[in-house]
Design a protein around this motif. Structure first.
Motif, PDB file in Angstrom:
ATOM      1  N   ILE A   1       0.862  -1.185   0.000  1.00  0.00           N
ATOM      2  CA  ILE A   1       0.000   0.000   0.000  1.00  0.00           C
ATOM      3  C   ILE A   1       0.897   1.234   0.000  1.00  0.00           C
ATOM      4  N   PRO A   2       0.826   2.070  -1.033  1.00  0.00           N
ATOM      5  CA  PRO A   2       1.683   3.258  -1.062  1.00  0.00           C
ATOM      6  C   PRO A   2       1.449   4.147   0.160  1.00  0.00           C
ATOM      7  N   ASN A   3       2.526   4.554   0.799  1.00  0.00           N
ATOM      8  CA  ASN A   3       2.452   5.486   1.924  1.00  0.00           C
ATOM      9  C   ASN A   3       1.505   5.013   3.034  1.00  0.00           C
ATOM     10  N   ALA A   4       1.602   3.733   3.381  1.00  0.00           N
ATOM     11  CA  ALA A   4       0.690   3.178   4.385  1.00  0.00           C
ATOM     12  C   ALA A   4       0.804   3.901   5.720  1.00  0.00           C
ATOM     13  N   ASP A   5       2.008   4.297   6.100  1.00  0.00           N
ATOM     14  CA  ASP A   5       2.178   5.019   7.365  1.00  0.00           C
ATOM     15  C   ASP A   5       1.413   6.340   7.356  1.00  0.00           C
ATOM     16  N   GLN A   6       1.435   7.012   6.225  1.00  0.00           N
ATOM     17  CA  GLN A   6       0.728   8.291   6.134  1.00  0.00           C
ATOM     18  C   GLN A   6      -0.779   8.075   6.157  1.00  0.00           C
TER      19      GLN A   6
ATOM     20  N   LEU B   1       0.431   7.628  10.890  1.00  0.00           N
ATOM     21  CA  LEU B   1       1.669   7.330  11.611  1.00  0.00           C
ATOM     22  C   LEU B   1       2.807   8.259  11.191  1.00  0.00           C
ATOM     23  N   GLN B   2       2.699   8.813   9.978  1.00  0.00           N
ATOM     24  CA  GLN B   2       3.737   9.724   9.519  1.00  0.00           C
ATOM     25  C   GLN B   2       3.785  10.976  10.390  1.00  0.00           C
ATOM     26  N   GLN B   3       2.603  11.471  10.767  1.00  0.00           N
ATOM     27  CA  GLN B   3       2.550  12.643  11.632  1.00  0.00           C
ATOM     28  C   GLN B   3       3.144  12.344  13.002  1.00  0.00           C
ATOM     29  N   ILE B   4       2.884  11.113  13.481  1.00  0.00           N
ATOM     30  CA  ILE B   4       3.466  10.719  14.767  1.00  0.00           C
ATOM     31  C   ILE B   4       4.984  10.666  14.651  1.00  0.00           C
TER      32      ILE B   4
ATOM     33  N   HIS C   1       5.251   2.030  12.777  1.00  0.00           N
ATOM     34  CA  HIS C   1       5.174   1.718  11.350  1.00  0.00           C
ATOM     35  C   HIS C   1       4.091   0.670  11.102  1.00  0.00           C
ATOM     36  N   ALA C   2       3.414   0.810   9.961  1.00  0.00           N
ATOM     37  CA  ALA C   2       2.424  -0.198   9.559  1.00  0.00           C
ATOM     38  C   ALA C   2       3.144  -1.461   9.105  1.00  0.00           C
TER      39      ALA C   2
ATOM     40  N   GLU D   1      -8.165  -0.128  -2.986  1.00  0.00           N
ATOM     41  CA  GLU D   1      -8.397   1.121  -3.714  1.00  0.00           C
ATOM     42  C   GLU D   1      -8.657   2.266  -2.745  1.00  0.00           C
ATOM     43  N   ALA D   2      -9.383   1.985  -1.665  1.00  0.00           N
ATOM     44  CA  ALA D   2      -9.663   3.034  -0.678  1.00  0.00           C
ATOM     45  C   ALA D   2      -8.377   3.508  -0.011  1.00  0.00           C
ATOM     46  N   LEU D   3      -7.516   2.564   0.341  1.00  0.00           N
ATOM     47  CA  LEU D   3      -6.257   2.923   0.988  1.00  0.00           C
ATOM     48  C   LEU D   3      -5.349   3.694   0.035  1.00  0.00           C
ATOM     49  N   GLU D   4      -5.302   3.225  -1.216  1.00  0.00           N
ATOM     50  CA  GLU D   4      -4.444   3.893  -2.194  1.00  0.00           C
ATOM     51  C   GLU D   4      -4.942   5.305  -2.507  1.00  0.00           C
ATOM     52  N   SER D   5      -6.269   5.511  -2.458  1.00  0.00           N
ATOM     53  CA  SER D   5      -6.816   6.842  -2.729  1.00  0.00           C
ATOM     54  C   SER D   5      -6.435   7.838  -1.641  1.00  0.00           C
ATOM     55  N   LEU D   6      -6.088   7.315  -0.462  1.00  0.00           N
ATOM     56  CA  LEU D   6      -5.698   8.179   0.654  1.00  0.00           C
ATOM     57  C   LEU D   6      -4.195   8.407   0.723  1.00  0.00           C
TER      58      LEU D   6
END
Length: 396
Positions: free
Chosen positions: A44-49, A53-56, A71-72, A97-102
């Protein structure tokens, strides 16, 4: 947090814990009639974001303490098992698709995460931990495995809903003290069988093909070396449990035995005829006490390794796996943790206890087993009669 407590072993512990968590979910699916899709978060691209988790992590950098970052690792999609595979695949496609859209959005977070560590204590940084994480965290396009535990039940299955599985799950915990008493051969064999596809279809579907999206496995099976010192009707000494495709591993063991003028002895255990358990007569030890001390010494001198009946060392083809793709270094540890969870639960079903030991002497243990450089230890595990801890009460 694992690294803060365990130092450089923390990365290994975290990966093993992922496997334990996946095993817990899949056993729960077996009881509850659900199918599962285990998805490596790296696909999943940028799963942490996506998960915030990226903000953390950014906050951790402001605190100048990376110990707060997370980390995810995996996503696990659960669907009712009465849905056909086409419907399950659509559910997964919708999720992906939902995760990738985010992935290119920054989620809004409310509040601030609790701060775990005491700022007055200077953090100890282990630089190669981050290097390992970076090396094994590339985006993987082959990280999906579909499992339908409710459809996997067979007469040989050791984890049937009608069994004591629910109670074992509720009671399971890491044993702090073993009784130093013998367990039965059947108790031992049942625990080992829980990690074999012939006796536990959950292993066949999940563990034998951990990343089964393409149907191609990127590394050979994990095998077990065992110090056995307290099993009725069994000689004390060193044994090997061969799992899955074991021809190459068996040849390594036989060559090792020939070099020591001995032959492997296959064990015939009633009710477990398909189990490939071999005794290694070339392992010299004067007494059971000497074997126990060797098991303890190579498990970082832990007392539990000396007092238990069996110490399992999970041997993995690390070099072969990494040569295929670096991400396999994580997957190997996930699989070892998954097998450890099966050992935990089956031990409690058999009325004995278990404890995972992530601390062990890698090179020293591997030298005893004679499998270097092909197979090296990734997890040690203790099984045996347990002392009841009066501080806990089991959930009924």
């Amino acid at each position: 947090r694992e690294v803060w407590k365990y130092g450089p072993r923390g990365w290994r512990y975290t990966q093993l814990d992922v496997g334990h968590a996946v095993g817990s979910v899949l056993l729960a699916c077996m009881l509850s009639g659900y199918a599962a899709k285990v998805v490596d978060a790296k696909i999943i691209p940028n799963a942490d974001q996506v998960l915030g988790l990226q903000q953390i992590a950014e906050q951790s950098q402001k605190l100048e303490d990376l110990r707060e970052s997370e980390h995810a690792m995996v996503f696990i999609l659960l669907t009712p098992s009465n849905n056909n595979s086409h419907v399950q695949n659509n559910h997964f496609k919708d999720l992906q698709e939902a995760l990738e859209s985010l992935s290119d959005q920054t989620p809004e977070l409310t509040g601030e995460p609790n701060i775990v560590f005491n700022r007055a204590v200077d953090p100890v940084i282990w630089p190669y931990i981050d290097a390992i994480e970076r090396s094994t965290s590339f985006q993987c396009n082959d990280g999906v495995q579909q499992v339908n535990p409710a459809e996997l039940l067979s007469p040989l299955c050791l984890f049937r809903p009608g069994s004591s599985l629910r109670d074992a799950i509720r009671m399971r915990r890491s044993v702090l003290t073993f009784k130093n008493e013998d367990i039965s051969q059947k108790q031992m064999a049942s625990c080992l069988a829980s990690t074999l596809a012939a006796f536990n279809p959950l292993v066949s579907e999940h563990c034998q093909n951990f990343l089964g999206a393409s149907g191609v496995r990127h590394y050979p099976d994990i095998h077990f070396a065992l110090w056995i010192t307290g099993v009725k009707s069994m000689k004390n000494g060193l044994y090997f449990l061969l799992r899955g495709d074991s021809k190459a591993f068996l040849q390594i063991l036989r060559n090792n035995c020939k070099a020591n003028d001995s032959e492997l002895v296959r064990q015939n255990i009633p009710e477990f005829g398909e189990m490939n358990l071999y005794y290694c007569p070339s392992y010299e030890a004067e007494s059971v006490g000497e074997i126990k001390k060797a098991a303890s010494k190579n498990s970082c001198h832990q007392k539990i390794a000396e007092d238990c009946s069996i110490v399992v060392s999970m041997l993995a083809p690390v070099e072969v796996g990494i040569a295929a793709q670096a991400r396999n270094y994580s997957y190997i540890h996930w699989e070892a943790g998954f097998l450890g969870q099966l050992l935990y639960i089956q031990a409690y079903q058999q009325g004995i206890g278990a404890t995972g030991m992530g601390c062990f002497l890698d090179q020293e243990s591997a030298a005893i087993f004679g499998t270097v450089p092909n197979y090296v230890p990734v997890y040690h595990f203790a099984l045996g009669a347990m002392e009841v801890d009066p501080r806990f009460s089991s959930l009924k």
